[in-house]
Design an enzyme around this catalytic site. Structure first.
Site, short mmCIF file in Angstrom:
data_model
loop_
_atom_site.label_atom_id
_atom_site.label_comp_id
_atom_site.label_asym_id
_atom_site.label_seq_id
_atom_site.Cartn_x
_atom_site.Cartn_y
_atom_site.Cartn_z
N SER A 420 57.79 62.96 52.79
CA SER A 420 57.93 61.64 53.39
C SER A 420 59.02 60.83 52.72
CB SER A 420 56.60 60.89 53.34
OG SER A 420 56.04 60.97 52.07
N HIS A 441 58.45 65.62 59.70
CA HIS A 441 57.66 64.56 59.05
C HIS A 441 56.54 64.08 59.97
CE1 HIS A 441 57.43 60.23 57.33
NE2 HIS A 441 56.55 61.02 56.77
N GLU A 453 58.92 62.85 62.98
CA GLU A 453 60.37 62.73 62.75
C GLU A 453 60.88 64.14 62.43
OE1 GLU A 453 61.23 58.32 60.93
OE2 GLU A 453 60.32 59.74 59.57
N ASN A 491 59.93 54.85 57.67
CA ASN A 491 59.65 54.25 56.35
C ASN A 491 60.79 53.36 55.88
OD1 ASN A 491 57.07 55.20 56.03
ND2 ASN A 491 57.71 57.10 55.04
P1 NAD Z 1 47.75 66.31 48.94
O1 NAD Z 1 47.85 65.97 47.50
O2 NAD Z 1 46.56 65.90 49.70
O3 NAD Z 1 47.90 67.89 49.13
C1 NAD Z 1 48.87 68.65 48.47
C2 NAD Z 1 48.37 70.08 48.43
O4 NAD Z 1 49.38 70.91 47.94
C3 NAD Z 1 47.16 70.29 47.51
O5 NAD Z 1 46.16 70.95 48.23
C4 NAD Z 1 47.68 71.16 46.40
O6 NAD Z 1 46.71 72.06 45.87
C5 NAD Z 1 48.77 71.89 47.13
N1 NAD Z 1 49.77 72.51 46.27
C6 NAD Z 1 50.34 72.00 45.17
N2 NAD Z 1 51.21 72.91 44.67
C7 NAD Z 1 51.20 73.98 45.51
C8 NAD Z 1 51.87 75.22 45.53
N3 NAD Z 1 52.74 75.55 44.55
N4 NAD Z 1 51.60 76.07 46.52
C9 NAD Z 1 50.72 75.77 47.48
N5 NAD Z 1 50.04 74.60 47.49
C10 NAD Z 1 50.28 73.72 46.51
O7 NAD Z 1 49.09 65.75 49.59
P2 NAD Z 1 49.35 65.27 51.09
O8 NAD Z 1 49.00 63.84 51.19
O9 NAD Z 1 48.77 66.25 52.03
O10 NAD Z 1 50.93 65.34 51.15
C11 NAD Z 1 51.63 66.55 51.30
C12 NAD Z 1 53.05 66.26 51.72
O11 NAD Z 1 53.03 65.51 52.94
C13 NAD Z 1 53.82 65.41 50.72
O12 NAD Z 1 55.16 65.83 50.73
C14 NAD Z 1 53.72 64.00 51.30
O13 NAD Z 1 54.78 63.18 50.91
C15 NAD Z 1 53.77 64.31 52.76
N6 NAD Z 1 53.18 63.26 53.62
C16 NAD Z 1 52.00 62.69 53.28
C17 NAD Z 1 51.47 61.72 54.10
C18 NAD Z 1 50.17 61.05 53.76
O14 NAD Z 1 49.89 59.97 54.27
N7 NAD Z 1 49.34 61.68 52.94
C19 NAD Z 1 52.14 61.33 55.27
C20 NAD Z 1 53.33 61.97 55.62
C21 NAD Z 1 53.84 62.94 54.78
#
Ligand code: NAD
Length: 707
Positions: A420, A441, A453, A491
């Site tokens: 993001s 995204h 996006e 954003n």
């Molecule tokens: P999260 O912390 O809930 O999940 C991340 C996951 O990645 C965890 O399950 C973790 O165990 C796993 N992980 C870490 N290292 C890893 C690896 N080497 N191999 C495989 N899995 C691994 O995070 P999230 O909120 O789901 O966000 C994930 C991505 O999505 C980020 O880049 C974030 O910026 C983006 N994002 C998040 C949101 C939101 O609102 N949460 C919105 C849009 C985009």
């Protein structure tokens, strides 16, 4: 127009484009046909049919958009001319029957209402949805329906803007007969034969339609008052159409038909000049434009048959669900079994909700679940067409994961990131095939948020972009292609808006009052509440990244409100307290309540104490940074069109629908007014500075949406 048995004439709508529309051209043709029938010998009845699969629809948004640009008086004239065609049909000397063989929406239903009887296919739907475009029916709908069915039902149909099944239309009395789709014409002909022979009193029907509604003035007033109160509760803010439609019916109910029609045309023209109508119609045009563009792109791409997601967190689990739900199997990889279990728990909850809402059977939900393969290794990745990386938002971790993923997949697979806040180009650094790398995204919560996006890095190939667009479309999302830049589009513009909020708070504004003013303006939630919902740690991190990306316009300080809150471990809704406190009521619903010390925490940044701002000033100071940043993003080519930008802001952030999006809103204000406001607020900082290009556009009377 064809002569058929029993000296009847069949008037068939047959638009070669596939959908019959009662637009200005069709209304003209109808007028000519009716004029010929009126003077023809030996005609005893008219059957109105369609040769297309649908019956007739109203004008489309593109035609409305052109109409709405005209002066009010011209809009009224066009409405009158079109309406007169239907009136002429309804005034023929013999019975007229509508054979509604398919959907009859808006103008199509109005056409049918001009007939004496209506026979409808059991599978068709009908309704008057014009209020959804900020308009009201203008081909006699508000005048005829209350004279055909009871007034309460007519008001509900006209002001609700809903579509109804044939059965509901029959129960309401809107249509006279509902029959099997294949036999509509045959039955309608039978009705016509009976009417022409005098077995059905079509003239009595006509008389009822020509005169005032058969209720006393007091009854009409009472009913309209109740319906207005109901509509005021349910109408979206700043969308006056539903209430205006009820008011139109109230005033026209005691008039005769010609006067009622005239009033309707006038009220239609008045609504046509409202901000809501302009924005709602433009939003539909934007949708059409974007869908066409996305489909063109997707057609060039190979279809994703098997996908994978890496990271089973909040986003990964929900992406897996979205893919499996539409039938695309997906591998879901994480490094921790616990996370995989949590990801699947999330999927199970989402499926259970679908089952309890009756949208999926238990078997179908099990089939969806079976399309998700949880795993701790890269087994099967060689067979996937597209992988989405959704691991933690950390450049180092993402670099390592993306490099691993690229090795695990086939040479022609596409790798996407759900980052993001990081740049697609930066993330591509360790990749051997950056042309096959793209941003996808998704927004949280994925099942509810339609926007994706699709981020094009400087080396992302068109084919990769097309495949990513196709995948987002297959998931039922609205993909908007954006160029790689800090914060992408949504954003980035949200940050400009929240910096406007920070400035207001620094200058002494009460955040609760700012929230109220922005909610009154039309946002689903004010800025402080929105930041609480997104998460204050996440939001302050996004603000930092974006300010670093645009230092010439955006700056932040440790006193920025989301940072102050996050610094006190108040992360918003997810931690139970942020600007507000979140409690759960006895029904399990989350409730937002005031948190008394929030003002104290923010007082440290209010160097000159507190100050009262008017709502107008709050709105200007909040909206201007977003509008100005939108203009810059468009100039930089971050999006392809104003349509893409406004749609993204509407779907991604809930930009008030009556105002369209930042660019539509700027057009509504007038670019000269935007520049004037920018000059007035320039002292606050560069966030309020209009670009040179915007000034040039304003000085030559330009607009973002050309006419
Ligand atoms: P999260 O912390 O809930 O999940 C991340 C996951 O990645 C965890 O399950 C973790 O165990 C796993 N992980 C870490 N290292 C890893 C690896 N080497 N191999 C495989 N899995 C691994 O995070 P999230 O909120 O789901 O966000 C994930 C991505 O999505 C980020 O880049 C974030 O910026 C983006 N994002 C998040 C949101 C939101 O609102 N949460 C919105 C849009 C985009």
């Amino acid at each position: 127009m064809t002569r058929i048995e029993h000296d009847f004439v069949e008037l068939s709508f047959d638009d070669p484009r596939g959908t019959n529309r009662l637009d200005a051209a069709a209304a003209r043709e109808l007028r000519e046909a009716v004029a010929m029938i009126a003077i023809a010998d030996r005609v005893h009845g008219v059957l109105v049919t369609s040769r297309q699969s649908g019956f007739v629809a109203g004008a489309d948004a593109v035609e409305y958009s052109a109409l709405l640009q005209k002066p009010q008086r011209d809009v009224e004239t066009v409405a009158r001319q079109m309406s007169e065609s239907l009136r002429a049909l309804g005034e023929l000397r013999f019975p007229v029957i509508a054979a509604i063989s398919g959907p009859a929406i808006d103008g199509g239903l109005e056409l049918a209402l001009a007939a004496d009887f209506r026979v409808m296919s059991a599978t068709a739907r009908t309704g008057l949805s014009q209020v959804r475009l900020g308009l009201l029916p203008h081909l006699g709908g508000t005048a005829r329906l209350p004279r055909i069915v009871d007034l309460g039902t007519a008001l509900d149909w006209i002001s609700g803007g809903n579509l109804f099944s044939a059965g509901a239309a029959r129960s309401a009395g809107v249509v006279d007969d509902v029959v099997d789709a294949a036999t509509v014409r045959k039955h309608a002909l039978d009705w016509l034969t009976r009417a022409a022979s005098g077995a059905l009193d079509w003239q009595a029907r006509r008389r009822a339609k020509e005169s005032a509604v058969a209720l006393s003035a007091a009854e009409i007033e009472d009913l309209c008052r109740t319906k207005t109160t109901d509509a005021a509760k349910t109408s979206p803010r700043h969308q006056p159409a539903a209430i205006a439609a009820i008011e139109c019916v109230r005033r026209s109910s005691q008039l005769d038909l010609p006067q009622a029609l005239q009033l309707e045309q006038r009220e239609f023209a008045t609504l046509a000049k409202t901000q809501a109508a302009a924005s709602l119609v433009q939003a539909v045009c934007n949708e059409i434009l974007l869908k066409t563009r996305s489909n063109q792109r997707a057609q060039q791409a190979r279809r994703v048959q098997q996908s994978a997601v890496v990271g089973a967190g909040i986003m990964g689990g929900a992406i897996a669900y979205a893919s499996a739900l539409v039938g695309t199997p997906i591998l879901m990889k994480d490094i921790a079994q616990r996370q995989l279990d949590r990801g699947l728990e999330e999927v199970d909850q989402l499926l259970a909700r679908q089952v309890s809402a009756g949208r999926l059977t238990v078997e179908a939900s099990q089939a969806v679940r079976s399309r998700i393969a949880p795993q701790l290794d890269y087994l099967g990745f060689a067979q996937v067409d597209l992988v989405i990386e959704a691991v933690v938002e950390n450049l180092g971790v993402k670099h390592a994961v993306l490099a691993e993923v690229e090795k695990a997949v086939a040479a022609d697979a596409i790798v996407a990131t759900n980052t993001s806040s990081l740049r697609v180009d930066d993330l591509a650094a360790p990749l051997a095939r950056p042309e096959q790398f793209v941003g996808l995204h998704f927004f949280n919560p994925v099942p509810l948020m339609p926007l994706v996006e699709v981020v094009q890095g400087s080396r992302t190939s068109d084919a990769t972009l097309a495949a990513a667009v196709g995948y987002a479309l297959a998931l039922g999302k609205t993909p908007i292609v954006v160029k790689d830049c800090p914060g992408f589009l949504v954003n980035r513009l949200l940050t400009a808006y929240l910096l406007g909020f920070a400035g207001l708070v620094f200058d002494g504004a009460d955040f609760v009052k700012v929230d109220r003013a922005m909610e009154a303006f039309g946002w689903p939630m004010g800025p402080a509440y929105l930041a609480d919902v997104i998460g204050l740690d996440t939001m302050s991190h996004i603000i930092d990244i974006i300010c670093a990306g645009y230092p010439q316009r955006m700056t932040t300080t440790p006193l920025e409100p989301t940072k102050v809150m996050a610094g006190h471990q108040r992360f918003g809704q997810k931690s139970g307290v942020g600007f507000y406190r979140y409690e759960t009521d006895p029904n399990g619903r989350r409730k937002k309540v005031q948190q008394p010390d929030s003002h104290q925490l923010l007082a440290t940044s209010q160097k000159s104490g507190t100050r009262d701002f008017t709502d107008a000033e709050i709105v200007e100071r909040m909206m201007l940074p977003m509008v100005l940043e939108a203009a810059v993003a468009l100039e930089e080519g971050v999006v392809e069109s104003p349509a893409a930008l406004d749609t993204a802001m509407s779907l991604g952030l809930g930009f008030p629908k009556y105002a369209g999006g930042p660019l539509q809103y700027a057009d509504w204000l007038g670019l000269d007014k935007v520049v004037e406001l920018s000059t007035r607020y320039a002292r606050i900082g560069p966030l309020y500075r209009a670009s040179d290009e915007l000034r040039r556009m304003a000085s030559r009377g330009g607009r973002f949406y050309s006419e």
